[in-house]
Write an enzyme that holds these catalytic residues in place. Structure first.
Site, PDB file in Angstrom:
ATOM      1  N   SER A 108       0.852  -1.197   0.000  1.00  0.00           N
ATOM      2  CA  SER A 108       0.000   0.000   0.000  1.00  0.00           C
ATOM      3  C   SER A 108       0.888   1.246   0.000  1.00  0.00           C
ATOM      4  O   SER A 108       2.012   1.216   0.512  1.00  0.00           O
ATOM      5  CB  SER A 108      -0.843  -0.005   1.266  1.00  0.00           C
ATOM      6  OG  SER A 108      -1.350   1.287   1.521  1.00  0.00           O
ATOM      7  N   SER A 109       0.344   2.347  -0.506  1.00  0.00           N
ATOM      8  CA  SER A 109       1.127   3.586  -0.552  1.00  0.00           C
ATOM      9  C   SER A 109       1.394   4.150   0.849  1.00  0.00           C
ATOM     10  O   SER A 109       2.242   5.025   1.008  1.00  0.00           O
ATOM     11  CB  SER A 109       0.415   4.638  -1.403  1.00  0.00           C
ATOM     12  OG  SER A 109      -0.863   4.889  -0.882  1.00  0.00           O
ATOM     13  N   CYS A 110       0.696   3.640   1.866  1.00  0.00           N
ATOM     14  CA  CYS A 110       0.921   4.170   3.220  1.00  0.00           C
ATOM     15  C   CYS A 110       2.235   3.673   3.841  1.00  0.00           C
ATOM     16  O   CYS A 110       2.581   4.075   4.949  1.00  0.00           O
ATOM     17  CB  CYS A 110      -0.243   3.867   4.134  1.00  0.00           C
ATOM     18  SG  CYS A 110      -0.396   2.131   4.491  1.00  0.00           S
ATOM     19  N   TYR A 137      -0.779  -0.708  10.161  1.00  0.00           N
ATOM     20  CA  TYR A 137      -0.993  -1.329   8.844  1.00  0.00           C
ATOM     21  C   TYR A 137       0.271  -1.175   7.981  1.00  0.00           C
ATOM     22  O   TYR A 137       0.716  -2.120   7.322  1.00  0.00           O
ATOM     23  CB  TYR A 137      -2.184  -0.640   8.167  1.00  0.00           C
ATOM     24  CG  TYR A 137      -2.535  -1.165   6.805  1.00  0.00           C
ATOM     25  CD1 TYR A 137      -3.048  -2.449   6.635  1.00  0.00           C
ATOM     26  CD2 TYR A 137      -2.394  -0.367   5.663  1.00  0.00           C
ATOM     27  CE1 TYR A 137      -3.397  -2.922   5.371  1.00  0.00           C
ATOM     28  CE2 TYR A 137      -2.739  -0.830   4.411  1.00  0.00           C
ATOM     29  CZ  TYR A 137      -3.240  -2.105   4.272  1.00  0.00           C
ATOM     30  OH  TYR A 137      -3.588  -2.572   3.010  1.00  0.00           O
ATOM     31  N   LYS A 141       2.707  -4.017   6.313  1.00  0.00           N
ATOM     32  CA  LYS A 141       2.966  -4.084   4.864  1.00  0.00           C
ATOM     33  C   LYS A 141       4.472  -3.973   4.574  1.00  0.00           C
ATOM     34  O   LYS A 141       4.977  -4.621   3.658  1.00  0.00           O
ATOM     35  CB  LYS A 141       2.178  -2.983   4.136  1.00  0.00           C
ATOM     36  CG  LYS A 141       0.681  -3.264   4.079  1.00  0.00           C
ATOM     37  CD  LYS A 141       0.403  -4.499   3.230  1.00  0.00           C
ATOM     38  CE  LYS A 141      -1.058  -4.861   3.134  1.00  0.00           C
ATOM     39  NZ  LYS A 141      -1.300  -6.133   2.448  1.00  0.00           N
ATOM     40  N   PRO A 164       0.172  -0.471  -4.516  1.00  0.00           N
ATOM     41  CA  PRO A 164      -0.884   0.326  -5.144  1.00  0.00           C
ATOM     42  C   PRO A 164      -1.208   1.597  -4.362  1.00  0.00           C
ATOM     43  O   PRO A 164      -1.077   1.633  -3.134  1.00  0.00           O
ATOM     44  CB  PRO A 164      -2.093  -0.616  -5.139  1.00  0.00           C
ATOM     45  CG  PRO A 164      -1.816  -1.668  -4.153  1.00  0.00           C
ATOM     46  CD  PRO A 164      -0.337  -1.668  -3.852  1.00  0.00           C
ATOM     47  N   HIS A 180     -13.049   3.413   2.853  1.00  0.00           N
ATOM     48  CA  HIS A 180     -12.209   4.503   2.347  1.00  0.00           C
ATOM     49  C   HIS A 180     -13.100   5.657   1.871  1.00  0.00           C
ATOM     50  O   HIS A 180     -14.319   5.508   1.767  1.00  0.00           O
ATOM     51  CB  HIS A 180     -11.329   4.006   1.198  1.00  0.00           C
ATOM     52  CG  HIS A 180     -10.261   3.071   1.658  1.00  0.00           C
ATOM     53  ND1 HIS A 180     -10.376   1.707   1.563  1.00  0.00           N
ATOM     54  CD2 HIS A 180      -9.049   3.301   2.226  1.00  0.00           C
ATOM     55  CE1 HIS A 180      -9.294   1.146   2.056  1.00  0.00           C
ATOM     56  NE2 HIS A 180      -8.468   2.073   2.470  1.00  0.00           N
TER      57      HIS A 180
HETATM   58  O1  GFB Z   1      -9.627   6.960   2.142  1.00  0.00           O
HETATM   59  P1  GFB Z   1      -9.287   7.322   3.541  1.00  0.00           P
HETATM   60  O2  GFB Z   1     -10.146   6.724   4.602  1.00  0.00           O
HETATM   61  O3  GFB Z   1      -7.804   6.901   3.890  1.00  0.00           O
HETATM   62  O4  GFB Z   1      -9.360   8.909   3.720  1.00  0.00           O
HETATM   63  P2  GFB Z   1      -6.300   7.484   3.726  1.00  0.00           P
HETATM   64  C1  GFB Z   1      -8.783   9.803   2.811  1.00  0.00           C
HETATM   65  C2  GFB Z   1      -9.128  11.241   3.184  1.00  0.00           C
HETATM   66  O5  GFB Z   1     -10.522  11.451   2.958  1.00  0.00           O
HETATM   67  C3  GFB Z   1      -8.864  11.615   4.625  1.00  0.00           C
HETATM   68  C4  GFB Z   1     -11.091  12.119   4.077  1.00  0.00           C
HETATM   69  O6  GFB Z   1      -8.320  12.928   4.674  1.00  0.00           O
HETATM   70  C5  GFB Z   1     -10.258  11.604   5.248  1.00  0.00           C
HETATM   71  O7  GFB Z   1     -10.369  12.451   6.383  1.00  0.00           O
HETATM   72  N1  GFB Z   1     -12.543  11.837   4.149  1.00  0.00           N
HETATM   73  C6  GFB Z   1     -13.525  12.750   3.961  1.00  0.00           C
HETATM   74  C7  GFB Z   1     -13.117  10.658   4.429  1.00  0.00           C
HETATM   75  N2  GFB Z   1     -14.721  12.193   4.161  1.00  0.00           N
HETATM   76  C8  GFB Z   1     -14.503  10.892   4.449  1.00  0.00           C
HETATM   77  C9  GFB Z   1     -15.384   9.803   4.753  1.00  0.00           C
HETATM   78  O8  GFB Z   1     -16.605   9.927   4.801  1.00  0.00           O
HETATM   79  N3  GFB Z   1     -14.791   8.592   4.949  1.00  0.00           N
HETATM   80  C10 GFB Z   1     -13.426   8.401   4.900  1.00  0.00           C
HETATM   81  N4  GFB Z   1     -12.924   7.171   5.094  1.00  0.00           N
HETATM   82  N5  GFB Z   1     -12.582   9.437   4.654  1.00  0.00           N
HETATM   83  C11 GFB Z   1      -5.852   4.993   4.153  1.00  0.00           C
HETATM   84  C12 GFB Z   1      -5.005   4.259   5.164  1.00  0.00           C
HETATM   85  O9  GFB Z   1      -5.519   6.308   4.358  1.00  0.00           O
HETATM   86  O10 GFB Z   1      -5.532   4.673   2.827  1.00  0.00           O
HETATM   87  C13 GFB Z   1      -4.783   2.851   4.817  1.00  0.00           C
HETATM   88  O11 GFB Z   1      -5.584   4.427   6.434  1.00  0.00           O
HETATM   89  C14 GFB Z   1      -4.544   2.586   3.344  1.00  0.00           C
HETATM   90  O12 GFB Z   1      -3.689   2.415   5.551  1.00  0.00           O
HETATM   91  C15 GFB Z   1      -5.475   3.347   2.457  1.00  0.00           C
HETATM   92  O13 GFB Z   1      -3.215   2.914   2.993  1.00  0.00           O
HETATM   93  C16 GFB Z   1      -5.172   3.220   0.991  1.00  0.00           C
HETATM   94  O14 GFB Z   1      -5.948   7.672   2.290  1.00  0.00           O
HETATM   95  O15 GFB Z   1      -6.096   8.663   4.578  1.00  0.00           O
END
Ligand code: GFB
Length: 310
Positions: A108-110, A137, A141, A164, A180
């Site tokens: 993962s990109s994280c 996580y 990874k 990815p 996400h």
């Molecule tokens: O996709 P996301 O949950 O994960 O959130 P990350 C991306 C951004 O979207 C963050 C905002 O800045 C969230 O605060 N956001 C806005 C929201 N509204 C929402 C909502 O309703 N739901 C969610 N979930 N986010 C993850 C990692 O990070 O990415 C994992 O935690 C993994 O480890 C994954 O790498 C690909 O992009 O921040």
């Protein structure tokens, strides 16, 4: 891989694993091996070893993982670390013992440091501290990548890894607590439109930048790497462009046709400020994404509507 190769796709019910199975089927592979988690618990070392001894897969796509959005990563920190470490350790080691010809591990990109230089080059791994919300996580990874590299070095196993960027597509998780951002916003905007609500709440400030890739593109890249790539160094997979979460929200709002307001809840975390992959390596190898974000969101919204109807 040839058409009759025995190919195990670990995690075939997830968004990534199911896309890899579709891609393999489309390219004529006839011998795809899958197991649901109730048939084979990948966290059980003995069961995984027995499965590899009996089934003798020649190729393995390791797409099984505990995954989730920013909130799930932050809340279930122990599970994200333990489950992912167990799955990787069991599958990678059993693949070694069973003399698997080639294995592709999905990261993962994280894995990159929170403030790594953008776009994120493969060489930036372990050059700084990680983003706290998904550190467990990311650590798991990174361990998976390092296992593949160590087995390559010590035993000559052809175990490779792909990193990815943020993914979306069919079979995504639409649970608002654990998903996400992209599926969460599709669902929120859709629900608000149906219920004729005046506003939708999004998390954070909207300023973080994210890159998104359709999972069908990712699956194509994984099969491409399995066939064409034979180096220890892992490879980034992405579209090469990013946008702010605010711009993403507006795009989804438009696709769904929601006419109310967006409000930002800054009590929720932003996460990493930016996470754009440098995809020059995979582009040079001969693969490039095909599905642009707007088109991908339109497609996924149609799938979402179908799911709502069924
Ligand atoms: O996709 P996301 O949950 O994960 O959130 P990350 C991306 C951004 O979207 C963050 C905002 O800045 C969230 O605060 N956001 C806005 C929201 N509204 C929402 C909502 O309703 N739901 C969610 N979930 N986010 C993850 C990692 O990070 O990415 C994992 O935690 C993994 O480890 C994954 O790498 C690909 O992009 O921040």
């Amino acid at each position: 891989m040839n058409q009759d190769s025995r190919i195990f796709v670990a995690g075939h019910r997830g968004m990534v694993g199911s896309a890899i199975v579709r891609q393999l089927e489309q390219t004529g592979h006839r011998n795809i091996i899958t197991r649901t988690s109730s048939q084979l618990n990948l966290m059980n070392q003995a069961a995984v070893q027995q499965f590899f001894e009996e089934e003798k897969p020649e190729y393995v796509f390791l797409a099984a993982a505990k995954v989730g959005g920013i909130q799930a990563n932050n809340l279930y920190r122990a599970e994200f670390l333990y489950n992912n470490l167990m799955i990787e350790a069991n599958v990678i080691h059993a693949a070694h013992e069973a003399q698997v010809k080639k294995l592709l591990f999905l990261g993962s990109s994280c894995i990159y440091p929170k403030f790594a230089e953008q776009p994120l080059r493969e060489e930036s791994l372990l050059t700084g501290a990680l983003e706290p919300t998904n550190e467990p996580y990311a650590i798991a990874k990174i361990a998976g990548i390092k296992m593949c590299e160590a087995y390559w070095d010590q035993y000559g196993d052809r175990f490779i890894s792909a990193m990815p960027t943020n993914l979306y597509g069919p079979n995504d998780n639409y649970d608002l607590q654990t998903s996400h951002v992209l599926p969460a916003l599709l669902r929120k905007f859709h629900q608000a439109k149906v219920d004729d609500l005046p506003e939708v709440e999004c998390w954070g400030s909207g300023s973080p930048l994210r890159e998104f890739l359709h999972v069908n593109d990712l699956a194509e890249a994984c099969v491409f790497l399995m066939n064409e790539y034979d180096e220890k160094q892992f490879v980034n997979i992405g579209s090469g462009t990013d946008l702010s979460i605010k711009a993403l929200a507006e795009m989804i709002q438009e696709v769904v046709g929601f006419e109310g307001k967006i409000v930002w809840n800054t009590d929720k975390p932003d996460g990493t400020p930016r996470k754009l992959m440098d995809v020059s390596k995979i582009n040079k190898l001969g693969w490039k994404h095909r599905i642009e974000l707007r088109q991908g969101i339109e497609q996924v919204y149609q799938d979402f509507l179908q799911l709502q109807l069924s």
